[in-house]
Each structure stands twice: as structure tokens, then as C-alpha cells.
Design an enzyme around this catalytic site. Structure first.
Site, mmCIF file in Angstrom:
data_model
loop_
_atom_site.group_PDB
_atom_site.id
_atom_site.type_symbol
_atom_site.label_atom_id
_atom_site.label_comp_id
_atom_site.label_asym_id
_atom_site.label_seq_id
_atom_site.Cartn_x
_atom_site.Cartn_y
_atom_site.Cartn_z
ATOM 1 C CG ASP A 1 -2.115 0.955 1.141
ATOM 2 O OD1 ASP A 1 -2.357 1.143 0.096
ATOM 3 O OD2 ASP A 1 -2.655 1.095 2.151
ATOM 4 C CD1 TRP B 1 7.416 7.448 -1.877
ATOM 5 C CD2 TRP B 1 6.654 7.437 -4.163
ATOM 6 N NE1 TRP B 1 8.511 7.612 -2.874
ATOM 7 C CE2 TRP B 1 8.197 7.676 -4.153
ATOM 8 C CE3 TRP B 1 6.382 7.146 -5.489
ATOM 9 C CZ2 TRP B 1 8.971 7.783 -5.109
ATOM 10 C CZ3 TRP B 1 7.274 7.545 -6.489
ATOM 11 C CH2 TRP B 1 8.319 7.737 -6.484
ATOM 12 C CG HIS C 1 0.127 2.605 -9.384
ATOM 13 N ND1 HIS C 1 -0.054 2.227 -8.171
ATOM 14 C CD2 HIS C 1 -1.047 3.161 -9.800
ATOM 15 C CE1 HIS C 1 -1.419 2.739 -8.015
ATOM 16 N NE2 HIS C 1 -1.919 3.309 -9.029
ATOM 17 C CG LEU D 1 10.434 -16.747 -3.778
ATOM 18 C CD1 LEU D 1 10.142 -16.851 -2.265
ATOM 19 C CD2 LEU D 1 10.994 -15.102 -4.023
ATOM 20 C CD GLU E 1 3.050 -13.332 15.288
ATOM 21 O OE1 GLU E 1 2.890 -12.033 15.721
ATOM 22 O OE2 GLU E 1 2.961 -14.316 16.270
HETATM 23 C C1 V0D Z 1 1.097 -1.540 -8.559
HETATM 24 C C2 V0D Z 1 2.816 -2.009 -6.040
HETATM 25 C C3 V0D Z 1 4.287 -6.081 -10.497
HETATM 26 C C4 V0D Z 1 1.391 -2.365 -6.169
HETATM 27 C C5 V0D Z 1 3.598 -2.901 -7.176
HETATM 28 C C6 V0D Z 1 -1.901 -5.465 -12.429
HETATM 29 C C7 V0D Z 1 0.496 -1.793 -7.307
HETATM 30 C C8 V0D Z 1 3.462 -2.498 -8.659
HETATM 31 C C9 V0D Z 1 3.060 -6.739 -10.967
HETATM 32 C C10 V0D Z 1 2.821 -8.140 -11.599
HETATM 33 C C11 V0D Z 1 1.624 -3.715 -9.746
HETATM 34 C C12 V0D Z 1 1.673 -8.997 -11.338
HETATM 35 C C13 V0D Z 1 1.753 -10.064 -12.008
HETATM 36 C C14 V0D Z 1 2.806 -10.588 -12.493
HETATM 37 C C15 V0D Z 1 4.156 -10.168 -12.534
HETATM 38 C C16 V0D Z 1 4.196 -8.739 -12.193
HETATM 39 C C17 V0D Z 1 2.130 -5.864 -10.786
HETATM 40 C C18 V0D Z 1 -0.167 -5.037 -10.625
HETATM 41 C C19 V0D Z 1 0.338 -3.913 -9.753
HETATM 42 C C20 V0D Z 1 -1.498 -5.227 -11.033
HETATM 43 F F1 V0D Z 1 2.973 -12.068 -13.147
HETATM 44 N N1 V0D Z 1 3.888 -5.029 -9.782
HETATM 45 N N2 V0D Z 1 2.439 -4.635 -10.212
HETATM 46 N N3 V0D Z 1 0.779 -5.964 -10.968
HETATM 47 N N4 V0D Z 1 2.088 -2.606 -9.022
#
Ligand code: V0D
Length: 252
Positions: free
Chosen positions: A32, A37, A49, A143, A219
Site C-alpha cells: 500500500d 508516495w 505504481h 522461491l 503474525e
Molecule cells: C502496482 C505495487 C508487479 C502495487 C507494485 C496489475 C501496485 C506495482 C506486478 C506483476 C503492480 C503482476 C503479475 C506478474 C508480474 C508482475 C504488478 C499489478 C500492479 C496489477 F506476473 N507490480 N505490479 N501487477 N504494481
């Protein structure tokens, strides 16, 4: 290998060390504070994002070095579709972008990419990228990097109830004999251990429809830090606090 051992004993600013045993098997994170930010820096939300994506890479590598087996990241909730279309469109491009940059390195590190969520509503370009990554890493044994994408815990549980009712109606199971294991195995997380540790960044103190069944004994660790600023140090601090707490499971 030496590197792995060293990183497990790395000294923290507090002077504490992490114990190589009692590393959490499964860590889940609510990432979050990306929009906040960005706002704090006078940038558009999408810049937050994008910056948050860099933190995903950073924390994935940190988790791998610690020997954590499962890392579940809440990337997009079933409620997030209510956001402005332009923001949703941007978010749905992030999996492709992330994987275009990082997939080869994830493969080199034996990481297994998975998705936990409802695939039906995802744009084809998003689903395609994620499924390719899952296929290409399916045989990896390191992992498990599990992205909660179009995920919601109430929907997950309701779907599980529907499925069990359906099986009961067909005479495939007896309601009297239903066990927690029957329920659990039909959740989207079926086959994964419950999270040992939940981290939520950016100061909100809620679960927000995330893995409500699976988090029953986890936790919980909260920090004010915005996700794009969440560092390996912060992550080690959370794991260190996890190790400090007695885990009693409501027993002794
Ligand atoms: C935006 C912070 C990686 C949260 C992290 C579609 C919000 C960056 C992925 C990702 C997002 C998802 C699946 C995958 C590989 C990478 C991602 C979303 C948002 C929503 F197989 N970051 N990320 N997906 N944010």
C-alpha cells in the site's frame, strides 16, 4: 552459498541478527501507499505504481536470499476495478512490463511465478504475459512468487462454498464429514502453506479482504513506510520482529 549464509546473518542497524532457523516459510504483503508516495512528491499516481514495481523486484530478491519459500504480493484487488479507467489500464500493463524486464533473472534464480486470482476479467495482454511466465517457471523449485491479481477473499470463500455445495448436490461429498482441509484445498491458495507473516505498508491497519481464512494465525506487521520506499532493511526488520514474537497458536 556463502553469500546466502552471510545475508542471513547480516547485521541490522539495531545490531540484531536474523536466525537462520525460524525464517518464515510464507510472507504475504499488502503493498500500500504507491499513490500517496507519488502525491507526496507532486507526481501522478501512476508514477507511484511504477516505482512500486521496483520495490517488488527488490523484496523478491531479498526474500529469495533469506530462504523464504513463498512470497505473496497483493497487486490488484477485485475492488480495484472501481478506480478510474486510465489508472486501471496503466496497472494492467505492469505485469507485462515487470516480466519483460525481470523474467530472465527470475528464471536464472529458480523462482516460480504464480498468480492467485480471477483470470476471466483480466485483459488478454495481461493474462498472456502472466501465463507465459507461469509456464516458463512451472518447473522451478526455488522461491514461489505468488501475485494476488484480481483477488478478493470473500469472493474466494464464496466460490469455495459454491463448489462444495455443488459437489454435495452431486453426491460427491457428505456435508457432515466436511473438514477444514476440504475447504482449504479448494481456495485459490490451495496447496500453499498459510502465511506466517503479513506485512502492510503505508500506515493502514486493516486486512482489506486479503486472505482472511489463511491469515487466521499469521503474525501481522505494519509500517508507515510507503511501498515504493520499502527497502530490504525494512523487510529484514519485519522478519526479525517475526522471529522475536512467540508463536503460540492460541495454545500454551
Ligand atoms: C502496482 C505495487 C508487479 C502495487 C507494485 C496489475 C501496485 C506495482 C506486478 C506483476 C503492480 C503482476 C503479475 C506478474 C508480474 C508482475 C504488478 C499489478 C500492479 C496489477 F506476473 N507490480 N505490479 N501487477 N504494481
Amino acid at each position: 552459498m556463502l553469500d546466502r549464509i552471510r545475508s542471513r546473518f547480516r547485521r541490522k542497524p539495531s545490531g540484531k541478527t536474523l536466525s537462520p532457523d525460524n525464517i518464515p516459510q510464507h510472507v504475504a504483503i499488502i503493498m500500500d501507499g504507491n499513490g500517496r508516495w507519488a502525491k507526496s512528491r507532486g507526481l501522478p499516481r501512476v508514477a507511484g505504481h511504477h516505482s512500486g514495481m521496483k520495490a517488488v523486484k527488490r523484496i523478491t530478491m531479498a526474500a529469495d536470499r533469506l530462504g523464504i519459500k513463498y512470497l505473496t504480493l497483493y497487486a490488484f484487488s477485485t475492488e480495484n476495478w472501481k478506480r478510474p479507467k486510465s489508472e486501471v489500464d496503466f496497472l494492467m500493463k505492469l505485469p507485462q512490463e515487470f516480466l519483460a524486464i525481470e523474467l530472465e533473472e527470475l528464471i536464472a534464480n529458480n523462482v516460480q511465478v504464480r498468480m492467485m486470482g480471477y483470470k476471466e476479467e483480466l485483459p488478454p495482454h495481461t493474462l498472456q504475459a502472466v501465463e507465459t511466465a507461469m509456464e516458463r517457471t512451472a518447473g522451478n523449485t526455488g522461491l514461489v512468487l505468488n501475485f494476488a491479481l484480481n483477488y478478493g477473499s470473500r469472493k474466494e470463500m464464496m466460490d469455495t462454498v459454491r463448489q462444495l455445495c455443488d459437489e454435495a448436490a452431486k453426491g460427491q461429498l457428505e456435508p457432515d464429514k466436511l473438514t477444514e482441509a476440504d475447504f482449504e484445498s479448494r481456495l485459490l491458495s490451495g496447496g500453499m502453506p498459510d502465511p506466517d507473516l503479513l506485512i502492510r505498508t503505508s500506515g493502514e491497519l486493516r486486512i482489506s479482504n486479503f486472505m482472511m481464512w489463511q491469515l487466521a494465525y499469521s503474525e501481522l506487521w505494519f509500517t508507515e513506510v510507503y511501498w515504493p520506499e520499502f527497502s530490504e532493511e525494512h523487510f529484514l526488520e519485519a522478519v526479525s520482529e517475526y522471529q522475536r514474537r512467540a508463536r503460540r497458536y492460541g495454545g500454551l
